[in-house]
Design an enzyme around this catalytic site. Sequence first.
Site, mmCIF file in Angstrom:
data_model
loop_
_atom_site.group_PDB
_atom_site.id
_atom_site.type_symbol
_atom_site.label_atom_id
_atom_site.label_comp_id
_atom_site.label_asym_id
_atom_site.label_seq_id
_atom_site.Cartn_x
_atom_site.Cartn_y
_atom_site.Cartn_z
ATOM 1 N N LYS A 151 1.879 1.486 30.532
ATOM 2 C CA LYS A 151 1.031 1.257 31.256
ATOM 3 C C LYS A 151 0.098 1.260 31.413
ATOM 4 O O LYS A 151 -0.413 0.924 30.251
ATOM 5 C CB LYS A 151 0.982 3.099 31.423
ATOM 6 C CG LYS A 151 0.242 3.696 30.795
ATOM 7 C CD LYS A 151 0.139 5.394 30.848
ATOM 8 C CE LYS A 151 -1.134 5.745 30.353
ATOM 9 N NZ LYS A 151 -1.390 6.961 30.029
ATOM 10 N N LYS A 185 9.486 10.879 23.553
ATOM 11 C CA LYS A 185 9.372 12.699 23.026
ATOM 12 C C LYS A 185 11.166 12.956 22.321
ATOM 13 O O LYS A 185 11.924 13.336 23.092
ATOM 14 C CB LYS A 185 8.203 13.026 23.383
ATOM 15 C CG LYS A 185 7.584 12.673 23.442
ATOM 16 C CD LYS A 185 6.000 13.426 23.720
ATOM 17 C CE LYS A 185 4.828 13.223 23.964
ATOM 18 N NZ LYS A 185 3.662 12.495 22.502
ATOM 19 N N GLU A 219 -5.472 17.405 26.810
ATOM 20 C CA GLU A 219 -6.238 16.950 25.660
ATOM 21 C C GLU A 219 -7.476 17.795 25.543
ATOM 22 O O GLU A 219 -8.021 18.162 26.415
ATOM 23 C CB GLU A 219 -6.317 15.655 26.054
ATOM 24 C CG GLU A 219 -5.691 14.936 26.448
ATOM 25 C CD GLU A 219 -5.719 13.269 26.928
ATOM 26 O OE1 GLU A 219 -5.476 12.641 26.086
ATOM 27 O OE2 GLU A 219 -5.975 13.694 27.824
ATOM 28 N N ASP A 238 -3.709 8.643 35.122
ATOM 29 C CA ASP A 238 -3.638 8.019 34.421
ATOM 30 C C ASP A 238 -2.886 9.240 33.251
ATOM 31 O O ASP A 238 -2.026 9.088 32.460
ATOM 32 C CB ASP A 238 -4.637 8.320 33.241
ATOM 33 C CG ASP A 238 -5.288 8.077 31.881
ATOM 34 O OD1 ASP A 238 -5.017 6.547 31.669
ATOM 35 O OD2 ASP A 238 -5.792 8.633 30.616
ATOM 36 N N HIS A 243 3.639 9.852 33.530
ATOM 37 C CA HIS A 243 4.222 10.904 31.920
ATOM 38 C C HIS A 243 4.525 12.860 33.391
ATOM 39 O O HIS A 243 6.143 12.618 32.736
ATOM 40 C CB HIS A 243 2.637 11.783 30.921
ATOM 41 C CG HIS A 243 2.460 10.871 30.249
ATOM 42 N ND1 HIS A 243 3.804 8.886 29.961
ATOM 43 C CD2 HIS A 243 1.016 10.414 29.849
ATOM 44 C CE1 HIS A 243 2.170 8.303 29.339
ATOM 45 N NE2 HIS A 243 0.814 8.794 29.279
HETATM 46 P P1 NAP Z 1 -7.101 -3.137 22.886
HETATM 47 O O1 NAP Z 1 -7.634 -2.158 21.589
HETATM 48 O O2 NAP Z 1 -7.829 -3.505 23.605
HETATM 49 O O3 NAP Z 1 -6.302 -4.456 22.559
HETATM 50 C C1 NAP Z 1 -6.252 -5.216 23.130
HETATM 51 C C2 NAP Z 1 -5.646 -6.617 22.745
HETATM 52 O O4 NAP Z 1 -5.215 -7.478 23.974
HETATM 53 C C3 NAP Z 1 -6.532 -7.425 21.365
HETATM 54 O O5 NAP Z 1 -5.392 -7.250 20.700
HETATM 55 C C4 NAP Z 1 -7.033 -8.548 22.149
HETATM 56 O O6 NAP Z 1 -7.249 -9.032 21.109
HETATM 57 C C5 NAP Z 1 -5.581 -8.788 23.142
HETATM 58 N N1 NAP Z 1 -5.960 -9.892 24.056
HETATM 59 C C6 NAP Z 1 -7.349 -9.688 25.458
HETATM 60 N N2 NAP Z 1 -7.614 -10.325 25.500
HETATM 61 C C7 NAP Z 1 -6.548 -11.185 25.538
HETATM 62 C C8 NAP Z 1 -5.553 -12.740 26.008
HETATM 63 N N3 NAP Z 1 -6.575 -13.328 27.008
HETATM 64 N N4 NAP Z 1 -4.488 -13.281 25.361
HETATM 65 C C9 NAP Z 1 -4.048 -12.681 24.069
HETATM 66 N N5 NAP Z 1 -4.519 -11.407 23.857
HETATM 67 C C10 NAP Z 1 -5.605 -11.446 24.054
HETATM 68 O O7 NAP Z 1 -5.695 -1.967 23.838
HETATM 69 P P2 NAP Z 1 -5.425 -1.239 23.590
HETATM 70 O O8 NAP Z 1 -5.156 0.294 23.783
HETATM 71 O O9 NAP Z 1 -4.038 -1.585 22.414
HETATM 72 O O10 NAP Z 1 -4.149 -0.950 25.246
HETATM 73 C C11 NAP Z 1 -3.289 -2.416 25.377
HETATM 74 C C12 NAP Z 1 -2.187 -2.031 26.737
HETATM 75 O O11 NAP Z 1 -1.731 -0.839 26.496
HETATM 76 C C13 NAP Z 1 -3.056 -1.265 28.131
HETATM 77 O O12 NAP Z 1 -2.542 -1.956 29.003
HETATM 78 C C14 NAP Z 1 -3.968 -0.125 27.733
HETATM 79 O O13 NAP Z 1 -3.786 0.535 29.151
HETATM 80 C C15 NAP Z 1 -2.373 0.185 27.071
HETATM 81 N N6 NAP Z 1 -2.433 1.405 26.455
HETATM 82 C C16 NAP Z 1 -2.945 1.851 25.872
HETATM 83 C C17 NAP Z 1 -2.903 3.075 24.472
HETATM 84 C C18 NAP Z 1 -2.994 3.336 23.305
HETATM 85 O O14 NAP Z 1 -3.209 4.327 22.311
HETATM 86 N N7 NAP Z 1 -3.788 1.999 23.161
HETATM 87 C C19 NAP Z 1 -1.805 3.733 25.374
HETATM 88 C C20 NAP Z 1 -1.183 3.566 25.932
HETATM 89 C C21 NAP Z 1 -1.567 2.603 27.033
HETATM 90 P P3 NAP Z 1 -7.806 -10.087 21.408
HETATM 91 O O15 NAP Z 1 -9.301 -10.040 21.750
HETATM 92 O O16 NAP Z 1 -8.447 -10.789 19.701
HETATM 93 O O17 NAP Z 1 -7.259 -11.700 22.259
#
Ligand code: NAP
Length: 494
Positions: A151, A185, A219, A238, A243
Amino acid sequence: MTHHLPTVAPFDMAIFGGTGDLAMRKLLPALFRRFVDDQIPPTSRIIGVARAELTDGEYRASVAEALQRALAGHAELLEHIPAFLERVCYRAVDATATAGWQDFATLMRSDDPERVRVFYLSTSPDIFVDICRHLREHNLHRGNSRVVIEKPIGHDLESARAINDAVGTVFEESQIYRIDHYLGKETVQNLLALRFANALLEPLWNAAHIDHVQITVAETVGVEQRGPYYDHSGALRDMLQNHMLQLLCMVAMEPPASLAPDTVRDEKLKVLRSLKPIDAGNAARLTVRGQYRAGASGGGAVPGYLNDLGRDGSRTETFVALKAEVGNWRWSGVPFYLRTGKRLPQRVSEIVVNFRAIPYSIFAEGSGTVQPNKLVLRLQPDEGVKLWLMAKYPGPGGLRLTCVPLDMSFADAFGVAQPDAYERLLLDVVRGNPTLFMPRDEVEAAWRWIDPILAAWQSSSDAPHGYAAGTWGPSASVALIERDGRTWHDDDND
Ligand code: NAP
């Protein structure tokens, strides 16, 4: 009681966004735990992918750190980290350019072509299309390949369709796993067991016996560093669109003929299609938006949303409560009250099924009020089920009635730690079992119901109600349910 955990077939899993928050905090620790339990064959490979120029060694070092953080309090597991890291490597690839793709493709092809390949897109959805396009160019999309998408799948119906179309031009629908970790879950899966493995509940599971259902996802945190992202999203998109509607579907669906993936998903889809519309004509009556102001949380003073965001003027909701109704024979007239928000007093996700009052009381007035029964399914924290029943208070002094729970904490009942949802879901992808993932039509049906609410809010001149951080949202949310002669469930007051 220990159960043998079946090992999955050897696989390669490439995590795009392998250096990101989700990968480090959730995905890699989940894979690690399954590895420790011998469910992951040692020949499997986990490939972190992102743009940063890292060596395998550097990536493994950051994975090791992330695992140590995630395993705090489980020192006995740390000894397995070196063996797990042998399965982990890294490739620097820019999804939007050609750099790194050839090297990545060579690595992915160096194994048995029949092996299961999973491409987990843990990146911003903006680059899903680029990643899929490159995977096709390198012919990695064929055979036993699967793609997992996180998502948000769009911010409205149109953008969700665009993502689904784009991914769908490369992968067949049967290869696409849209993840909603709430479905992994234990309590949510236990809903299937409770409803369909017991003769007790299902005869009562309808409008004749259920007065209303509440679903709360609360939350305590604010938007933290996610302010700019969150401001384009809000609580409805969100949390509720995905969910909470999934939870509603699991409660409200008809008994599926089997647990075959399409059978369960068809039943959920029927629920989404039966939701009565909320639009400009009734949104003011059926929905409440809130935005947190400064207040107290976690024992200290915290700033308001606009302060966290760093600018004024945002009308993004950090809280939403609404009254939904499933228009079918089973649920006619039974409201589903949903609420979710940030900076609420407690971190809790639960479903509360409120049964109807007894038709007639034989007890004297002084015996105490006979409360209707409630079934509380707690998703977090402390997953479990409580069934609130009336009982006689022990001892002399006449027949005094009191409401007490039959209380089953899963951790106590089974004596095992509850696995994180991602542990189950990641292995389901490898096994090729999509039951707990969302098919395209489900995601789109959810947006079809949400879009008119968003449009109604946009066209309204009303701003979200303010609520002090550390409270249960605006008073209008209390009014939403109390107008109907009901109250939000509060475990502490039962
Ligand atoms: P994040 O911490 O910003 O990580 C983004 C990742 O993508 C980094 O590894 C970044 O590394 C890589 N990236 C960015 N641009 C890129 C490119 N052009 N080519 C290849 N890799 C690239 O984000 P996140 O929190 O992990 O979330 C990732 C996704 O999951 C999002 O869509 C978010 O909405 C979803 N999500 C996250 C959570 C959570 O708990 N974090 C929960 C549910 C859903 P580099 O900058 O080195 O490329």
